[in-house]
Design a protein around this motif. Structure first.
Motif, PDB file in Angstrom:
ATOM      1  N   THR A  17       0.807  -1.223   0.000  1.00 42.59           N
ATOM      2  CA  THR A  17       0.000   0.000   0.000  1.00 42.59           C
ATOM      3  C   THR A  17       0.837   1.268   0.000  1.00 42.59           C
ATOM      4  O   THR A  17       0.320   2.324  -0.339  1.00 42.59           O
ATOM      5  N   PRO A  21       2.135   1.308  -5.159  1.00 41.07           N
ATOM      6  CA  PRO A  21       1.288   2.204  -5.958  1.00 41.07           C
ATOM      7  C   PRO A  21       2.067   3.281  -6.721  1.00 41.07           C
ATOM      8  O   PRO A  21       1.583   3.814  -7.706  1.00 41.07           O
ATOM      9  N   TYR A  43      -7.718   8.948  -3.407  1.00 35.70           N
ATOM     10  CA  TYR A  43      -6.910   7.729  -3.406  1.00 35.70           C
ATOM     11  C   TYR A  43      -5.642   7.927  -2.575  1.00 35.70           C
ATOM     12  O   TYR A  43      -5.205   7.009  -1.879  1.00 35.70           O
ATOM     13  N   LEU A  47      -4.891   5.469   0.572  1.00 41.27           N
ATOM     14  CA  LEU A  47      -3.681   4.648   0.572  1.00 41.27           C
ATOM     15  C   LEU A  47      -2.708   5.098   1.656  1.00 41.27           C
ATOM     16  O   LEU A  47      -2.042   4.273   2.290  1.00 41.27           O
ATOM     17  N   SER A  50      -4.045   3.737   4.916  1.00 43.52           N
ATOM     18  CA  SER A  50      -3.799   2.297   5.005  1.00 43.52           C
ATOM     19  C   SER A  50      -2.332   2.010   5.328  1.00 43.52           C
ATOM     20  O   SER A  50      -2.030   1.126   6.140  1.00 43.52           O
ATOM     21  N   THR A  51      -1.431   2.760   4.721  1.00 40.45           N
ATOM     22  CA  THR A  51      -0.006   2.600   4.996  1.00 40.45           C
ATOM     23  C   THR A  51       0.305   2.946   6.445  1.00 40.45           C
ATOM     24  O   THR A  51       1.038   2.224   7.133  1.00 40.45           O
ATOM     25  N   SER A  54      -0.904   0.285   8.815  1.00 42.83           N
ATOM     26  CA  SER A  54      -0.026  -0.895   8.804  1.00 42.83           C
ATOM     27  C   SER A  54       1.192  -0.676   9.694  1.00 42.83           C
ATOM     28  O   SER A  54       1.586  -1.566  10.457  1.00 42.83           O
ATOM     29  N   ASN A  74      -7.932  -1.834   8.909  1.00 42.73           N
ATOM     30  CA  ASN A  74      -7.166  -1.719   7.669  1.00 42.73           C
ATOM     31  C   ASN A  74      -7.795  -2.560   6.557  1.00 42.73           C
ATOM     32  O   ASN A  74      -7.809  -2.154   5.394  1.00 42.73           O
ATOM     33  N   ASN A  78      -9.132  -1.054   3.025  1.00 40.53           N
ATOM     34  CA  ASN A  78      -8.728  -1.581   1.718  1.00 40.53           C
ATOM     35  C   ASN A  78      -9.921  -2.082   0.914  1.00 40.53           C
ATOM     36  O   ASN A  78      -9.908  -2.002  -0.314  1.00 40.53           O
ATOM     37  N   PRO A 109      -5.022  -3.470  -3.620  1.00 44.08           N
ATOM     38  CA  PRO A 109      -5.790  -3.653  -2.379  1.00 44.08           C
ATOM     39  C   PRO A 109      -6.173  -5.106  -2.101  1.00 44.08           C
ATOM     40  O   PRO A 109      -6.265  -5.504  -0.939  1.00 44.08           O
ATOM     41  N   ALA A 112      -3.186  -6.597  -0.470  1.00 44.72           N
ATOM     42  CA  ALA A 112      -3.091  -6.066   0.892  1.00 44.72           C
ATOM     43  C   ALA A 112      -4.113  -6.735   1.806  1.00 44.72           C
ATOM     44  O   ALA A 112      -3.800  -7.065   2.960  1.00 44.72           O
TER      45      ALA A 112
END
Length: 137
Positions: A17, A21, A43, A47, A50-51, A54, A74, A78, A109, A112
């Protein structure tokens, strides 16, 4: 921390993620230009979130229950991102003026989500092991 398999899964989810990308386009426009996620701020936000989630999950290795909940959040994030990509690809599908070809970036995604599910499974296994040892004391 690093010796646990869920840390590896979470790090791979971070790579999927956070780094990939930038390398793989979401789709290719009809004029031959690649469309990356950076060209849409929504987006970028999803993203990036989400990163970040993580990384927070990797760092919170001492609190397995929180790590499990963060992993689920998460996964949901995604899934939302995947839904947006699918919606966009179905709205502008085929040889239209806007999109000529779908890219591999649209499927990141999914990768992920699979990695996050594997991480959550390993976290759950660790939590069950700790609970079983606590019962014996």
């Amino acid at each position: 921390m690093i010796q646990r398999i869920q840390t590896i899964y979470l790090f791979l989810a971070f790579v999927v993620t956070g780094i990939l990308p930038f390398l793989f386009p979401l789709w290719t426009m009809s004029d031959g230009k690649d469309y990356f996620f950076m060209q849409n701020e929504f987006y970028v936000i999803l993203l990036g979130l989400s990163t970040t989630i993580s990384i927070v999950s990797v760092v919170s290795y001492k609190k397995r229950q929180n790590q499990f909940v963060i992993g689920r959040l998460n996964i949901i994030l995604n899934l939302i991102l995947l839904g947006l990509f699918v919606y966009r690809s179905l709205n502008v599908s085929g040889e239209t003026v806007l999109v000529s070809e779908k890219g591999i970036g649209m499927f990141l995604p999914i990768v992920a989500i699979v990695l996050l599910v594997l991480a959550n499974k390993a976290i759950k296994k660790d939590e069950d092991l700790v609970k079983s040892v606590d019962r014996l004391r």
